[in-house]
Design a protein around this motif. Structure first.
Motif, PDB file in Angstrom:
ATOM      1  N   UNK A  50      -4.260  -0.239  -6.390  1.00 48.71           N
ATOM      2  CA  UNK A  50      -4.472  -0.378  -4.949  1.00 48.71           C
ATOM      3  C   UNK A  50      -3.290   0.192  -4.172  1.00 48.71           C
ATOM      4  N   UNK A  51      -2.084   0.008  -4.707  1.00 44.29           N
ATOM      5  CA  UNK A  51      -0.891   0.559  -4.046  1.00 44.29           C
ATOM      6  C   UNK A  51      -0.930   2.080  -4.104  1.00 44.29           C
ATOM      7  N   UNK A  52      -1.317   2.633  -5.238  1.00 47.19           N
ATOM      8  CA  UNK A  52      -1.443   4.089  -5.375  1.00 47.19           C
ATOM      9  C   UNK A  52      -2.443   4.610  -4.344  1.00 47.19           C
ATOM     10  N   UNK A  53      -3.576   3.942  -4.236  1.00 46.17           N
ATOM     11  CA  UNK A  53      -4.604   4.359  -3.263  1.00 46.17           C
ATOM     12  C   UNK A  53      -4.087   4.276  -1.835  1.00 46.17           C
ATOM     13  N   UNK A  54      -3.366   3.198  -1.514  1.00 40.63           N
ATOM     14  CA  UNK A  54      -2.780   3.039  -0.181  1.00 40.63           C
ATOM     15  C   UNK A  54      -1.878   4.224   0.150  1.00 40.63           C
ATOM     16  N   UNK A  55      -1.009   4.577  -0.776  1.00 40.61           N
ATOM     17  CA  UNK A  55      -0.061   5.667  -0.547  1.00 40.61           C
ATOM     18  C   UNK A  55      -0.752   7.018  -0.457  1.00 40.61           C
ATOM     19  N   UNK A  56      -1.870   7.156  -1.144  1.00 38.86           N
ATOM     20  CA  UNK A  56      -2.619   8.403  -1.097  1.00 38.86           C
ATOM     21  C   UNK A  56      -3.411   8.531   0.204  1.00 38.86           C
ATOM     22  N   UNK A  57      -4.090   7.452   0.606  1.00 37.66           N
ATOM     23  CA  UNK A  57      -4.952   7.497   1.792  1.00 37.66           C
ATOM     24  C   UNK A  57      -4.171   7.360   3.095  1.00 37.66           C
ATOM     25  N   UNK A  58      -3.038   6.678   3.054  1.00 39.08           N
ATOM     26  CA  UNK A  58      -2.168   6.479   4.225  1.00 39.08           C
ATOM     27  C   UNK A  58      -2.924   5.961   5.464  1.00 39.08           C
ATOM     28  N   UNK A  59      -3.601   4.814   5.341  1.00 38.09           N
ATOM     29  CA  UNK A  59      -4.309   4.272   6.511  1.00 38.09           C
ATOM     30  C   UNK A  59      -3.321   3.752   7.556  1.00 38.09           C
ATOM     31  N   UNK A  60      -3.796   3.660   8.778  1.00 41.63           N
ATOM     32  CA  UNK A  60      -2.972   3.077   9.837  1.00 41.63           C
ATOM     33  C   UNK A  60      -3.053   1.559   9.660  1.00 41.63           C
ATOM     34  N   UNK A  61      -2.000   0.994   9.090  1.00 43.47           N
ATOM     35  CA  UNK A  61      -1.984  -0.433   8.768  1.00 43.47           C
ATOM     36  C   UNK A  61      -0.561  -0.855   8.452  1.00 43.47           C
ATOM     37  N   UNK A  62      -0.366  -2.164   8.376  1.00 39.74           N
ATOM     38  CA  UNK A  62       0.929  -2.712   7.972  1.00 39.74           C
ATOM     39  C   UNK A  62       1.085  -2.588   6.466  1.00 39.74           C
ATOM     40  N   UNK A  63      -0.002  -2.841   5.729  1.00 42.37           N
ATOM     41  CA  UNK A  63       0.063  -2.756   4.273  1.00 42.37           C
ATOM     42  C   UNK A  63      -1.063  -3.509   3.607  1.00 42.37           C
ATOM     43  N   UNK A  64      -0.791  -3.989   2.400  1.00 43.27           N
ATOM     44  CA  UNK A  64      -1.781  -4.701   1.595  1.00 43.27           C
ATOM     45  C   UNK A  64      -1.303  -6.107   1.295  1.00 43.27           C
ATOM     46  N   UNK A  65      -2.261  -7.015   1.125  1.00 39.05           N
ATOM     47  CA  UNK A  65      -1.931  -8.372   0.729  1.00 39.05           C
ATOM     48  C   UNK A  65      -3.022  -8.945  -0.177  1.00 39.05           C
ATOM     49  N   UNK A  66      -2.569  -9.710  -1.155  1.00 36.21           N
ATOM     50  CA  UNK A  66      -3.439 -10.581  -1.932  1.00 36.21           C
ATOM     51  C   UNK A  66      -2.886 -11.978  -1.678  1.00 36.21           C
ATOM     52  N   UNK A  67      -3.467 -12.686  -0.704  1.00 34.24           N
ATOM     53  CA  UNK A  67      -2.954 -14.018  -0.372  1.00 34.24           C
ATOM     54  C   UNK A  67      -3.070 -14.978  -1.547  1.00 34.24           C
TER      55      UNK A  67
END
Length: 153
Positions: A98-115
């Motif tokens: 999921x982190x790899x995907x985040x860095x690849x897609x670069x969405x406008x967001x603060x980041x990712x969380x798994x509460x």
């Protein structure tokens, strides 16, 4: 340079440049992880991230709340560790993919969380191999707006 060597150079130079560029892209991403000294599951998550190719810099702190607050993670979306990478925050047991995907897609967001700490998430493996379904959430803003980024389990 003899004609044959010049021709060989002209044919192989683009391949060499592509290989060098590929190595630069494959360089490990720097991941700064903030955790308390008392949490063992954080070490498990860090191991998953390291095995996935991330270069981890672990910083132990007594209180994660100031770090979460500074980076826009509301308490209700928190977990046991907070990481920073590529301008994003990664809160909790987020799978490396999921982190790899985040860095690849670069969405406008603060980041990712798994509460929380879902059983079966990276670093929270059960000795029995059981898992509970959980979602990685894309944290859109500091008010806590999210959307599902990925589902697991």
């Amino acid at each position: 340079m003899p004609p044959m060597n010049r021709r060989r150079f002209l044919l192989t130079a683009p391949l060499l440049l592509a290989a060098v560029a590929g190595c630069a892209e494959a360089a490990p991403q720097a991941l700064t992880v903030y955790k308390t000294p008392y949490c063992g599951c954080c070490k498990g998550w860090i191991t998953h991230m390291t095995r996935a190719g991330f270069k981890t810099d672990v910083r132990e702190v007594e209180d994660l709340n100031p770090i979460r607050s500074q980076h826009g993670v509301p308490f209700e979306l928190s977990s046991c560790h907070t990481a920073l990478i590529g301008g994003y925050v990664v809160e909790g047991h987020v799978p490396p993919a999921d982190v790899v995907r985040l860095l690849k897609e670069k969405p406008k967001a603060i980041g990712l969380t798994v509460p929380g700490m879902p059983i079966g998430s990276p670093g929270m493996e059960s000795p029995k191999g059981t898992t509970e379904p959980y979602a990685t959430l894309l944290l859109l803003d500091a008010r806590g707006r999210t959307r599902v980024f990925a589902r697991h389990g």
